[in-house]
Design a protein around this motif. Sequence first.
Motif, PDB file in Angstrom:
ATOM      1  N   LEU A 351      -5.282  17.866  75.927  1.00  0.00           N
ATOM      2  CA  LEU A 351      -5.889  17.947  74.814  1.00  0.00           C
ATOM      3  C   LEU A 351      -5.431  20.037  74.165  1.00  0.00           C
ATOM      4  CD1 LEU A 351      -6.138  15.767  72.608  1.00  0.00           C
ATOM      5  CD2 LEU A 351      -8.533  17.015  72.711  1.00  0.00           C
ATOM      6  N   PRO A 352      -4.536  20.032  74.798  1.00  0.00           N
ATOM      7  CA  PRO A 352      -3.937  21.081  74.524  1.00  0.00           C
ATOM      8  C   PRO A 352      -4.184  21.753  73.014  1.00  0.00           C
ATOM      9  CG  PRO A 352      -1.886  20.464  74.951  1.00  0.00           C
ATOM     10  CD  PRO A 352      -3.222  19.491  75.520  1.00  0.00           C
ATOM     11  N   LYS A 353      -3.913  21.144  72.424  1.00  0.00           N
ATOM     12  CA  LYS A 353      -4.325  21.490  70.960  1.00  0.00           C
ATOM     13  C   LYS A 353      -5.111  21.075  70.393  1.00  0.00           C
ATOM     14  CE  LYS A 353       0.856  21.206  69.656  1.00  0.00           C
ATOM     15  NZ  LYS A 353       1.873  21.047  68.807  1.00  0.00           N
ATOM     16  N   ILE A 355      -8.453  19.411  69.130  1.00  0.00           N
ATOM     17  CA  ILE A 355      -9.531  17.587  68.100  1.00  0.00           C
ATOM     18  C   ILE A 355      -8.225  18.022  66.936  1.00  0.00           C
ATOM     19  CG2 ILE A 355     -11.058  16.580  67.035  1.00  0.00           C
ATOM     20  CD1 ILE A 355     -13.113  16.836  68.639  1.00  0.00           C
ATOM     21  N   ALA A 356      -7.911  18.869  66.329  1.00  0.00           N
ATOM     22  CA  ALA A 356      -7.652  18.949  65.025  1.00  0.00           C
ATOM     23  C   ALA A 356      -6.300  19.030  65.506  1.00  0.00           C
ATOM     24  CB  ALA A 356      -7.826  20.560  64.880  1.00  0.00           C
ATOM     25  N   GLY A 357      -5.493  18.858  66.783  1.00  0.00           N
ATOM     26  CA  GLY A 357      -3.916  18.770  66.717  1.00  0.00           C
ATOM     27  C   GLY A 357      -3.472  17.500  66.628  1.00  0.00           C
ATOM     28  N   LEU A 358      -4.780  16.791  67.642  1.00  0.00           N
ATOM     29  CA  LEU A 358      -4.855  15.244  67.571  1.00  0.00           C
ATOM     30  C   LEU A 358      -4.993  14.715  66.349  1.00  0.00           C
ATOM     31  CD1 LEU A 358      -4.629  12.862  69.935  1.00  0.00           C
ATOM     32  CD2 LEU A 358      -7.471  12.834  69.999  1.00  0.00           C
ATOM     33  N   LEU A 359      -6.078  15.322  65.729  1.00  0.00           N
ATOM     34  CA  LEU A 359      -6.150  14.989  64.116  1.00  0.00           C
ATOM     35  C   LEU A 359      -5.002  15.024  63.499  1.00  0.00           C
ATOM     36  CD1 LEU A 359      -9.041  15.876  63.559  1.00  0.00           C
ATOM     37  CD2 LEU A 359      -8.817  13.629  63.783  1.00  0.00           C
ATOM     38  N   GLN A 360      -3.797  16.122  63.600  1.00  0.00           N
ATOM     39  CA  GLN A 360      -2.811  16.439  62.605  1.00  0.00           C
ATOM     40  C   GLN A 360      -1.223  15.571  62.921  1.00  0.00           C
ATOM     41  OE1 GLN A 360      -1.856  20.248  64.056  1.00  0.00           O
ATOM     42  NE2 GLN A 360      -3.495  21.527  62.069  1.00  0.00           N
TER      43      GLN A 360
END
Length: 373
Positions: A351-353, A355-360
């Motif tokens: 998950l390199p980005k 939790i925020a990256g996952l949400l985006q």
Amino acid sequence: MSSSQNWLLRPFQERSTQIFLSVLFAALVAVTFLHLFMPQDSALHVSAYTVTLLGKYLCYALLAVAVDLVWGYLGILSLGHGAFFALGGYAMGMYLMRQIGDRGTYGDPVLPDFMVFLNWDELPWYWLGFDMAWFAFIMVLLAPGILALVFGFLAFRSRVTGVYLSIITQALTFALMLAFFRNEMGFGGNNGLTDFRDILGFNLRTDATRLGLFIATGIALAIGYVICRAIVASKLGRVSIACRDAEARTRFLGYRVERVQLFVFVVSAMLAGVAGALYVPQVGIINPSEFSPLFSIEIVVWVALGGRATLYGAVIGAILVNYAKTVFTGVMPDAWLFMLGGLFVLVTVFLPKGIAGLLQKRQKQPQTQEATA
């Protein structure tokens, strides 16, 4: 409307900022209502202990936002922001110690108890003025700000970057930790500063004061978040991102990169100092362990888990990691550091980005499906 007003109001026009402030405001109202109006035997009642714990999480969230500002948008991996946090905390702790007066164990109206115990004859010059709230609050900003200004000026002027800068910031906080452990420094040595009684005339041991500090911390987090968003959304923010992605090219275009780096770094340090100042009256102690390099590394883990260069992701990461720490240190205290290290590795790999990256990513999927339909 002038450009300066546009610069200040621009964050409130962003959907992410509107959502963040709404969620934060709702959380403050909900906790306040459940604490004041729910019976203590109710499952929905929020105890004074929980209020203080949530206030500590919000302090960490503000600290994480400060780190995300320099790491996510400026590309500077600071492993020494714990030092700025601790300096703000010590400034507040010195004020709180002066408020004890003759109610201490030894009854000295001027000298704190630890100074009387160590046979100090008079108050050191750098403690003068901390009996006044306004002076202490200014020092909460100035102490970390001046340190960041001097350190940043020397480092950025010498063009120290990358892993070398990270190591130097870690060395800085480690040196301060060793210094503050010494009794000769006049900051309580290993025990630090504790046994606080009042803040601005309010008893720190009452539930009402604890709730007030929780609300004040939430407001400080909102202000700090908006300041960071205003910087990021401005021309300065765009130059900061350019420095992060292509520093040499940014210099070639004529920008004074070291000035941009220095300004953002000092603002970040001041925000960390405010977080430390709000942390101390809620936990009731400040000692040299807050300078520990391990603590600064933990902050980086919060930001990495939540998502770099998002600000709200840093808040999510700080709250989740510290909640997990509260739970697991009570169940498996010896295993927590291993779990934290494993969590960092898993986030980096899968998950390199954050939790925020996952949400985006999930938000973009419906839009992509609608566009292809």
